[in-house]
Design an enzyme around this catalytic site. Structure first.
Site, PDB file in Angstrom:
ATOM      1  N   MET A  71     -10.967  16.097 -26.232  1.00  0.00           N
ATOM      2  CA  MET A  71      -9.742  16.520 -25.541  1.00  0.00           C
ATOM      3  C   MET A  71      -9.159  15.330 -24.780  1.00  0.00           C
ATOM      4  O   MET A  71      -8.390  15.494 -23.830  1.00  0.00           O
ATOM      5  CB  MET A  71     -10.047  17.680 -24.593  1.00  0.00           C
ATOM      6  CG  MET A  71     -10.530  18.917 -25.348  1.00  0.00           C
ATOM      7  SD  MET A  71     -10.191  20.470 -24.514  1.00  0.00           S
ATOM      8  CE  MET A  71     -11.123  20.265 -23.021  1.00  0.00           C
TER       9      MET A  71
ATOM     10  N   HIS B 217     -17.794   9.695 -24.723  1.00  0.00           N
ATOM     11  CA  HIS B 217     -17.087   9.817 -26.013  1.00  0.00           C
ATOM     12  C   HIS B 217     -17.343   8.578 -26.870  1.00  0.00           C
ATOM     13  O   HIS B 217     -17.546   8.669 -28.081  1.00  0.00           O
ATOM     14  CB  HIS B 217     -15.574   9.936 -25.796  1.00  0.00           C
ATOM     15  CG  HIS B 217     -15.165  11.150 -25.022  1.00  0.00           C
ATOM     16  ND1 HIS B 217     -14.685  11.072 -23.736  1.00  0.00           N
ATOM     17  CD2 HIS B 217     -15.152  12.450 -25.352  1.00  0.00           C
ATOM     18  CE1 HIS B 217     -14.391  12.284 -23.309  1.00  0.00           C
ATOM     19  NE2 HIS B 217     -14.664  13.142 -24.266  1.00  0.00           N
TER      20      HIS B 217
ATOM     21  N   GLN C 163      -8.896  27.439 -25.127  1.00  0.00           N
ATOM     22  CA  GLN C 163     -10.220  27.476 -24.496  1.00  0.00           C
ATOM     23  C   GLN C 163     -10.143  27.384 -22.975  1.00  0.00           C
ATOM     24  O   GLN C 163     -11.160  27.306 -22.309  1.00  0.00           O
ATOM     25  CB  GLN C 163     -11.142  26.399 -25.075  1.00  0.00           C
ATOM     26  CG  GLN C 163     -10.788  24.976 -24.747  1.00  0.00           C
ATOM     27  CD  GLN C 163     -11.636  23.992 -25.551  1.00  0.00           C
ATOM     28  OE1 GLN C 163     -11.426  23.791 -26.737  1.00  0.00           O
ATOM     29  NE2 GLN C 163     -12.605  23.370 -24.900  1.00  0.00           N
TER      30      GLN C 163
ATOM     31  N   LYS D 142     -24.705  16.583 -26.038  1.00  0.00           N
ATOM     32  CA  LYS D 142     -25.646  17.611 -25.562  1.00  0.00           C
ATOM     33  C   LYS D 142     -25.257  18.129 -24.180  1.00  0.00           C
ATOM     34  O   LYS D 142     -25.809  19.114 -23.717  1.00  0.00           O
ATOM     35  CB  LYS D 142     -27.049  17.017 -25.477  1.00  0.00           C
ATOM     36  CG  LYS D 142     -27.741  16.849 -26.817  1.00  0.00           C
ATOM     37  CD  LYS D 142     -29.144  16.345 -26.542  1.00  0.00           C
ATOM     38  CE  LYS D 142     -29.988  16.271 -27.774  1.00  0.00           C
ATOM     39  NZ  LYS D 142     -31.329  15.725 -27.466  1.00  0.00           N
TER      40      LYS D 142
ATOM     41  N   GLN E  65     -21.936  24.972 -25.962  1.00  0.00           N
ATOM     42  CA  GLN E  65     -20.906  24.704 -26.971  1.00  0.00           C
ATOM     43  C   GLN E  65     -21.551  24.188 -28.259  1.00  0.00           C
ATOM     44  O   GLN E  65     -21.253  24.661 -29.363  1.00  0.00           O
ATOM     45  CB  GLN E  65     -19.931  23.669 -26.408  1.00  0.00           C
ATOM     46  CG  GLN E  65     -19.061  22.983 -27.447  1.00  0.00           C
ATOM     47  CD  GLN E  65     -17.983  22.113 -26.837  1.00  0.00           C
ATOM     48  OE1 GLN E  65     -17.046  22.617 -26.246  1.00  0.00           O
ATOM     49  NE2 GLN E  65     -18.076  20.800 -26.984  1.00  0.00           N
TER      50      GLN E  65
ATOM     51  N   SER F 258     -18.226  12.870 -17.395  1.00  0.00           N
ATOM     52  CA  SER F 258     -17.369  14.007 -17.717  1.00  0.00           C
ATOM     53  C   SER F 258     -15.934  13.613 -17.389  1.00  0.00           C
ATOM     54  O   SER F 258     -15.704  12.886 -16.411  1.00  0.00           O
ATOM     55  CB  SER F 258     -17.774  15.206 -16.848  1.00  0.00           C
ATOM     56  OG  SER F 258     -16.717  16.143 -16.768  1.00  0.00           O
ATOM     57  N   SER F 259     -14.996  14.101 -18.175  1.00  0.00           N
ATOM     58  CA  SER F 259     -13.586  13.791 -17.886  1.00  0.00           C
ATOM     59  C   SER F 259     -13.204  14.354 -16.525  1.00  0.00           C
ATOM     60  O   SER F 259     -12.278  13.865 -15.874  1.00  0.00           O
ATOM     61  CB  SER F 259     -12.676  14.383 -18.956  1.00  0.00           C
ATOM     62  OG  SER F 259     -13.067  13.883 -20.206  1.00  0.00           O
TER      63      SER F 259
HETATM   64  O1  PAF Z   1     -15.945  19.341 -25.824  1.00  0.00           O
HETATM   65  C1  PAF Z   1     -14.703  19.232 -25.968  1.00  0.00           C
HETATM   66  O2  PAF Z   1     -14.084  18.250 -25.615  1.00  0.00           O
HETATM   67  C2  PAF Z   1     -13.942  20.396 -26.587  1.00  0.00           C
HETATM   68  O3  PAF Z   1     -14.509  21.624 -26.247  1.00  0.00           O
HETATM   69  C3  PAF Z   1     -13.781  20.275 -28.122  1.00  0.00           C
HETATM   70  C4  PAF Z   1     -15.108  20.342 -28.820  1.00  0.00           C
HETATM   71  C5  PAF Z   1     -13.068  18.982 -28.458  1.00  0.00           C
HETATM   72  C6  PAF Z   1     -12.920  21.439 -28.630  1.00  0.00           C
HETATM   73  O4  PAF Z   1     -11.663  21.473 -28.035  1.00  0.00           O
END
Ligand code: PAF
Length: 274
Positions: A27, A34, A58, A145, A150, A182-183
């Site tokens: 995202m 990332h 979401q 993880k 998720q 984390s963002s």
């Molecule tokens: O973890 C995330 O950044 C989001 O939940 C994902 C997997 C890109 C789905 O929008």
């Protein structure tokens, strides 16, 4: 690297990729966490696709969709430097249509922990991940993880729907002080950040207990609660097996200890796989 914003452009570029493809859905507001997924995807595949899409379905009513950090220029540069082949940055109307078919998260495992606090969150998350995996058609897709629930649900979706792509779990990346990247960390003031460290410290404490031979989940949770009293509100502490069923005793190689807590207005999660 090509940057594409429509499905048509994406399909044109996707057709040109030969060999194995690794996919990293995000995202945006990319950080070292990332980057570690992208680096691993690069190592294990001939080409890498990254998507950046802040997925509205979401986010629950009142959550941080509008203020979710967006850093498009920096993200593009990070992907370029990391050697990404296709960066897919669609607008909402490319991904969603009126009155479309919806996916639903499993009734139990999709509605505990994160799913209990954010009911419906996992429906939207699975919906977009299914779309992105179908579109990008990778051999391997990479997920951190840190979002353990998720990851478990995506893995279940891939199995339940006979999807051919391998779901690759990737290690949590931490800052020098132990805070899981984390963002949402950008929301933390210096003072908040000190409080936020109690999440990783509570997991360290739990790990020390397990290493000293303690298996009893209730005792480990009590010790963690003490460390977490530095946060503004503990949302949950849980000890589960890797299928997300509760455990009374730690089972080595098949346990996850998870925590969620509030620091001011920011909700953070962290976990350790034992
Ligand atoms: O973890 C995330 O950044 C989001 O939940 C994902 C997997 C890109 C789905 O929008």
């Amino acid at each position: 690297m090509v940057i594409v914003r429509t499905i048509d452009e994406f399909m044109q570029s996707r057709k040109k990729l030969n060999g194995s493809v690794g996919f990293v859905p995000t995202m945006g507001a990319l950080h070292k966490g990332h980057l570690s997924l992208i680096t691993r995807a690069k190592e294990e595949n001939e080409s890498v696709i990254v998507s950046i899409f802040v997925n509205p379905t979401q986010f629950l009513e009142g959550e941080d969709l509008d203020k979710y950090p967006r850093k498009e220029e920096a993200d593009i540069e990070i992907c370029r430097l990391a050697g990404v082949d296709i960066l897919f940055m669609p607008a909402i109307d490319q991904m969603y249509h009126k009155d479309e078919l919806m996916l639903a998260a499993p009734k139990v495992r999709g509605y505990i922990l994160e799913g209990e606090k954010r009911p419906g969150h996992f429906d939207g998350m699975l919906q977009i991940v299914m779309k992105l995996l179908n579109l990008t058609n990778p051999q391997k897709a990479y997920f951190g993880k840190k979002d353990a629930q998720q990851l478990m649900l995506i893995d279940q979706m891939a199995k339940d729907y006979f999807m051919s792509c391998d779901i690759m779990p990737c290690e949590i990346v931490r800052d020098h002080d132990g805070l899981a990247l984390s963002s949402r960390n950008v929301y933390l003031s210096n003072e908040d950040r000190q409080k936020a460290l109690s999440l990783s410290r509570s997991l360290q404490k739990a790990t020390q207990f397990v290493m000293a031979g303690e298996k009893n989940a209730a005792k480990i949770i009590d010790a963690m609660r003490e460390v977490l009293s530095a946060t503004d509100k503990i949302e949950y502490i849980a000890i589960l097996n890797r299928s997300f069923e509760p455990l009374e005793e730690i089972v080595l190689q098949n346990s996850i200890i998870l925590v969620a807590a509030w620091i001011g207005q920011t909700r953070l999660i962290d976990n350790v796989w034992i």
